[in-house]
Write an enzyme that holds these catalytic residues in place. Sequence first.
Site, PDB file in Angstrom:
ATOM      1  N   GLY A  64       0.863  -1.183   0.000  1.00 46.84           N
ATOM      2  CA  GLY A  64       0.000   0.000   0.000  1.00 46.84           C
ATOM      3  C   GLY A  64       0.890   1.220   0.000  1.00 46.84           C
ATOM      4  CD  GLU A  65       2.677   5.877   0.181  1.00 46.53           C
ATOM      5  OE1 GLU A  65       2.965   6.226   1.337  1.00 46.53           O
ATOM      6  OE2 GLU A  65       3.512   5.845  -0.750  1.00 46.53           O
ATOM      7  CB  SER A  66       5.475   2.667   3.905  1.00 48.50           C
ATOM      8  OG  SER A  66       6.186   3.665   3.195  1.00 48.50           O
ATOM      9  CB  CYS A 115       5.361  -3.696  -1.375  1.00 51.38           C
ATOM     10  SG  CYS A 115       5.858  -2.417  -2.531  1.00 51.38           S
ATOM     11  NE  ARG A 162       7.676   5.909   0.776  1.00 43.85           N
ATOM     12  CZ  ARG A 162       7.426   7.177   0.480  1.00 43.85           C
ATOM     13  NH1 ARG A 162       8.357   8.085   0.584  1.00 43.85           N
ATOM     14  NH2 ARG A 162       6.212   7.510   0.086  1.00 43.85           N
ATOM     15  CB  ILE A 221       3.365  -2.038  -7.383  1.00 42.17           C
ATOM     16  CG1 ILE A 221       2.806  -3.215  -8.189  1.00 42.17           C
ATOM     17  CG2 ILE A 221       2.563  -0.767  -7.679  1.00 42.17           C
ATOM     18  CD1 ILE A 221       1.438  -3.697  -7.717  1.00 42.17           C
ATOM     19  NE  ARG A 222       4.636   5.140  -6.123  1.00 37.39           N
ATOM     20  CZ  ARG A 222       5.359   6.212  -6.451  1.00 37.39           C
ATOM     21  NH1 ARG A 222       5.717   6.410  -7.696  1.00 37.39           N
ATOM     22  NH2 ARG A 222       5.722   7.088  -5.551  1.00 37.39           N
ATOM     23  CG  HIS A 260       2.762  -6.439  -4.225  1.00 42.56           C
ATOM     24  ND1 HIS A 260       2.083  -5.875  -3.173  1.00 42.56           N
ATOM     25  CD2 HIS A 260       3.516  -5.456  -4.737  1.00 42.56           C
ATOM     26  CE1 HIS A 260       2.404  -4.598  -3.064  1.00 42.56           C
ATOM     27  NE2 HIS A 260       3.279  -4.320  -4.001  1.00 42.56           N
ATOM     28  CD  GLU A 277       0.368  -8.947  -1.906  1.00 35.63           C
ATOM     29  OE1 GLU A 277       1.373  -9.669  -1.813  1.00 35.63           O
ATOM     30  OE2 GLU A 277       0.422  -7.702  -1.960  1.00 35.63           O
TER      31      GLU A 277
END
Length: 195
Positions: free
Chosen positions: A46-48, A78, A107, A134-135, A170, A172
Amino acid sequence: MTVGVLALQGDVREHVHALEAVGATARPVKRLADLSGLDGIVLPGGESTTMGRLLGIFDLLDPLRALLGDGLPAYGTCAGMILLAAEVVDGRPGQELLGGLDITVRRNAFGSQVESFESDLDVEGVGDVHGVFIRAPWVERAGPSVQVLARVGEHPVAVRQGHLMATSFHPELTGDTRMHELFVRRLVATEGGRP
Ligand code: GLN
């Protein structure tokens, strides 16, 4: 075995499905009470920075740090890898981390031109894995007790240290549940034993 999935933000549902596919009972974790009696926890992608902020708002930072320090097995993917890192490069000022893994992560390491890519990896103890990035962060420094399980080029993208593991990619999102199986069978089942 009951494995929590931090459910403040990110790809929670995919981790719940993967955990259930390998025989664990998955429990979304949104508040303090959800942490009790867990045998392990997954920190999703997601977004850390957002997850760090929400962990603070929901008063989960210190309880989760304490549980990880007590040996609760955790798997971060991630953004989850960033949360488990001791240090982050290119984080936001004041970005909250949970820590636990003796690694420094960079990051968004693969750069803005390749924000997302896929790569076939050789993961130690698992074999060939199709990695979706992803990023994604990479591991810039790994302490002596950190085992590197996979790399892209020279950069570690999967690591384990005792009861903690993390991947830049990822699993998942691919329907391949072997990384979750590794986590549940090798870490939760053997390193678990929560008080
Ligand atoms: N770049 C994101 C972060 O800094 C991580 C991206 C992801 O989890 N897919 O948290």
